[in-house]
Scaffold this motif. Structure first.
Motif, PDB file in Angstrom:
ATOM      1  N   LYS A 308     -25.037  35.527   8.174  1.00 42.16           N
ATOM      2  CA  LYS A 308     -26.046  35.060   7.221  1.00 42.16           C
ATOM      3  C   LYS A 308     -26.476  36.203   6.292  1.00 42.16           C
ATOM      4  O   LYS A 308     -26.739  35.984   5.100  1.00 42.16           O
ATOM      5  CB  LYS A 308     -27.248  34.511   7.973  1.00 42.16           C
ATOM      6  CG  LYS A 308     -26.968  33.220   8.736  1.00 42.16           C
ATOM      7  CD  LYS A 308     -28.209  32.767   9.479  1.00 42.16           C
ATOM      8  CE  LYS A 308     -27.918  31.501  10.307  1.00 42.16           C
ATOM      9  NZ  LYS A 308     -29.110  31.064  11.069  1.00 42.16           N
ATOM     10  N   ILE A 309     -26.549  37.432   6.839  1.00 40.11           N
ATOM     11  CA  ILE A 309     -26.881  38.595   5.998  1.00 40.11           C
ATOM     12  C   ILE A 309     -25.780  38.817   4.978  1.00 40.11           C
ATOM     13  O   ILE A 309     -26.046  39.093   3.794  1.00 40.11           O
ATOM     14  CB  ILE A 309     -27.083  39.847   6.874  1.00 40.11           C
ATOM     15  CG1 ILE A 309     -28.201  39.616   7.889  1.00 40.11           C
ATOM     16  CG2 ILE A 309     -27.393  41.059   6.010  1.00 40.11           C
ATOM     17  CD1 ILE A 309     -28.368  40.751   8.883  1.00 40.11           C
ATOM     18  N   TYR A 310     -24.523  38.704   5.416  1.00 40.84           N
ATOM     19  CA  TYR A 310     -23.396  38.876   4.489  1.00 40.84           C
ATOM     20  C   TYR A 310     -23.462  37.854   3.358  1.00 40.84           C
ATOM     21  O   TYR A 310     -23.235  38.179   2.186  1.00 40.84           O
ATOM     22  CB  TYR A 310     -22.079  38.729   5.247  1.00 40.84           C
ATOM     23  CG  TYR A 310     -21.799  39.831   6.249  1.00 40.84           C
ATOM     24  CD1 TYR A 310     -22.531  41.004   6.238  1.00 40.84           C
ATOM     25  CD2 TYR A 310     -20.801  39.693   7.211  1.00 40.84           C
ATOM     26  CE1 TYR A 310     -22.278  42.017   7.155  1.00 40.84           C
ATOM     27  CE2 TYR A 310     -20.537  40.698   8.136  1.00 40.84           C
ATOM     28  CZ  TYR A 310     -21.292  41.859   8.100  1.00 40.84           C
ATOM     29  OH  TYR A 310     -21.048  42.853   8.995  1.00 40.84           O
ATOM     30  N   ARG A 311     -23.784  36.610   3.713  1.00 37.53           N
ATOM     31  CA  ARG A 311     -23.845  35.579   2.673  1.00 37.53           C
ATOM     32  C   ARG A 311     -25.003  35.833   1.714  1.00 37.53           C
ATOM     33  O   ARG A 311     -24.890  35.581   0.507  1.00 37.53           O
ATOM     34  CB  ARG A 311     -23.986  34.205   3.315  1.00 37.53           C
ATOM     35  CG  ARG A 311     -22.708  33.701   3.986  1.00 37.53           C
ATOM     36  CD  ARG A 311     -22.790  32.219   4.289  1.00 37.53           C
ATOM     37  NE  ARG A 311     -23.811  31.918   5.289  1.00 37.53           N
ATOM     38  CZ  ARG A 311     -23.586  31.922   6.591  1.00 37.53           C
ATOM     39  NH1 ARG A 311     -22.368  32.211   7.047  1.00 37.53           N
ATOM     40  NH2 ARG A 311     -24.540  31.628   7.446  1.00 37.53           N
ATOM     41  N   ALA A 312     -26.129  36.327   2.233  1.00 37.19           N
ATOM     42  CA  ALA A 312     -27.266  36.621   1.359  1.00 37.19           C
ATOM     43  C   ALA A 312     -26.934  37.726   0.361  1.00 37.19           C
ATOM     44  O   ALA A 312     -27.364  37.696  -0.797  1.00 37.19           O
ATOM     45  CB  ALA A 312     -28.481  37.008   2.201  1.00 37.19           C
ATOM     46  N   LEU A 313     -26.167  38.709   0.802  1.00 42.09           N
ATOM     47  CA  LEU A 313     -25.790  39.834  -0.075  1.00 42.09           C
ATOM     48  C   LEU A 313     -24.505  39.566  -0.849  1.00 42.09           C
ATOM     49  O   LEU A 313     -24.079  40.418  -1.639  1.00 42.09           O
ATOM     50  CB  LEU A 313     -25.624  41.097   0.771  1.00 42.09           C
ATOM     51  CG  LEU A 313     -26.909  41.673   1.368  1.00 42.09           C
ATOM     52  CD1 LEU A 313     -26.586  42.792   2.337  1.00 42.09           C
ATOM     53  CD2 LEU A 313     -27.820  42.184   0.256  1.00 42.09           C
TER      54      LEU A 313
END
Length: 427
Positions: A308-313
């Motif tokens: 989810k962090i990867y998708r946010a960034l």
């Protein structure tokens, strides 16, 4: 007497043997006729009937017109008999338009005799009752018997159904009477109980109203109860102790602050230098999670929460490159003071040296963060009353210096005692 007995015994044996032979012959004949019927229906009914002409002539009287030996030869192979020049065979062939009869070489002589016996039996039935016995006489009789049995069976079923219905109706009426009587008894008992309870309650109510002291005490207790309840309700307005919202990413403080012992200020850097503790940016997360993917716990795949962090960034872990479409992580705020309350994290963390756990509870053990303290004014005042001040820090050095200047009569301005701090005016 013995001679007479022996003679009678022999006579009885002779009669019994004769009867057995008679029944044996009769059963054998019946068996031949039955076999003949089966063979006739499977081999002959396509072209022949016993009493009427069809494709071939009627078979009634064939035993009188022809010898058994001739009939066996004819049925076995009619064309061979015609070819031998037999006049009867040739005449019969010509009279019936030279239609070739099927040869039945697979039938034995005894089977043909069984067919002849069946034809003779059917011929006798036709002579007694009339009609085509081979085609439908016996079948019609059997059909009539079947129809009669069917009608009798239907009548019996109807009679049985009527009897069952009558019996069931009587049973139902009896049960209805029993239920009605029981219901009447129950209703009467309930009415009696209700009347008793009503009378008892009425007596108690009248006695209660007549006692003025008891009424006054009851009213006083009701007012006290409502007052306490209202006070507790109003006192807890805006208090959200235990509030634990669902976050967009399941961030575990237990793993980060507890197991891995990461300092709180590593993520919340504003706590020691600013009014707000600040929410860490996703880039702070990537300081570790560009390599830490927890893949060993997910069969070689990246943890769903780290993904989810990867998708946010808009970060691609395969190429380790960032895209052009990052999106902020919408964290849900947990600790929220009213707008009229001013709280400065740096003043408490840096100046007073207050530990994070003092207000936020055992944060290093929380799998999912919740509001630990009530954050009410009373709670803050009680803390200020018991917390000792450590004067050995630069903050109090400035206050002591300002105090000394005042004692000497030197000029003092608000700026010299922190009047230029933004937080003095701007929350």
């Amino acid at each position: 007497m013995r001679n007479i007995s022996s003679v009678l015994g022999r006579l009885a044996k002779t009669v019994s043997v004769g009867m057995m032979l008679f029944f044996a012959v009769t059963m054998a004949h019946a068996q031949d006729v039955k076999e003949g019927e089966t063979l006739f229906k499977s081999k002959c009914t396509t072209c022949h009937s016993v009493t009427r002409n069809m494709v071939g002539p009627a078979l009634a009287g064939m035993s009188e017109r022809h010898s058994e030996e001739w009939l066996i030869s004819w049925i076995h192979n009619s064309q061979a008999l015609i070819a031998s020049g037999d006049e009867t065979a040739v005449q019969l062939f010509n009279d019936w338009n030279k239609l070739v009869m099927t040869s039945f070489t697979d039938l034995s002589d005894d089977q043909i005799r069984s067919i002849i016996a069946y034809v003779e039996a059917e011929e006798a039935k036709a002579a007694e009752g009339g009609g085509d016995a081979g085609a439908g006489g016996a079948g019609a009789a059997q059909s009539d018997d079947a129809n009669t049995l069917m009608i009798l069976g239907l009548v019996a079923i109807v009679v049985l159904a009527v009897v069952v219905i009558v019996v069931l109706n009587r049973v139902i009426r009896t049960l209805e009477k029993v239920i009605a009587n029981n219901q009447a008894a129950i209703d009467a008992a309930q009415a009696e109980n209700e009347e008793f309870e009503e009378n008892r309650f009425g007596k108690f109510a009248r006695a209660f109203v007549r006692n003025k002291k008891l009424v006054g005490f009851a009213v006083l207790m009701l007012v006290a109860f409502l007052g306490v309840w209202g006070w507790n309700t109003m006192w807890n307005v805006g208090v959200h102790t235990g509030y634990q919202p669902v976050q967009p990413i399941k961030f575990s403080h237990q793993i980060h602050a507890g197991v891995n012992q990461i300092e709180c200020q590593y993520c919340h850097g504003g706590a020691y230098k600013s009014k707000n503790a600040s929410i860490p940016s996703a880039n702070v997360c990537m300081n570790c999670h560009n390599t830490v993917t927890a893949a060993d716990h997910y069969d070689g795949e990246t943890s769903p929460e780290i993904a989810k962090i990867y998708r946010a960034l808009d970060y691609d872990p395969a190429t380790r490159e960032y895209g052009d479409n990052p999106k902020p992580i919408e964290w849900v705020r947990i600790h929220n003071l009213p707008d009229f309350a001013y709280f400065n994290h740096s003043q408490h963390v840096s100046v007073a040296g207050v530990e994070c756990q003092t207000c936020h509870g055992p944060i290093e053990t929380m799998e999912e963060v919740y509001q630990y303290s009530p954050l009410t004014m009373k709670w803050c005042v009680d803390c200020h009353k018991t917390t000792e001040v450590d004067a050995n820090n630069e903050y109090y050095d400035q206050l002591i210096e300002a105090h000394e200047k005042l004692k000497k009569g030197e000029k003092m301005t608000a700026a010299m005692i922190g009047g230029l701090e933004c937080g003095k005016c701007h929350y």
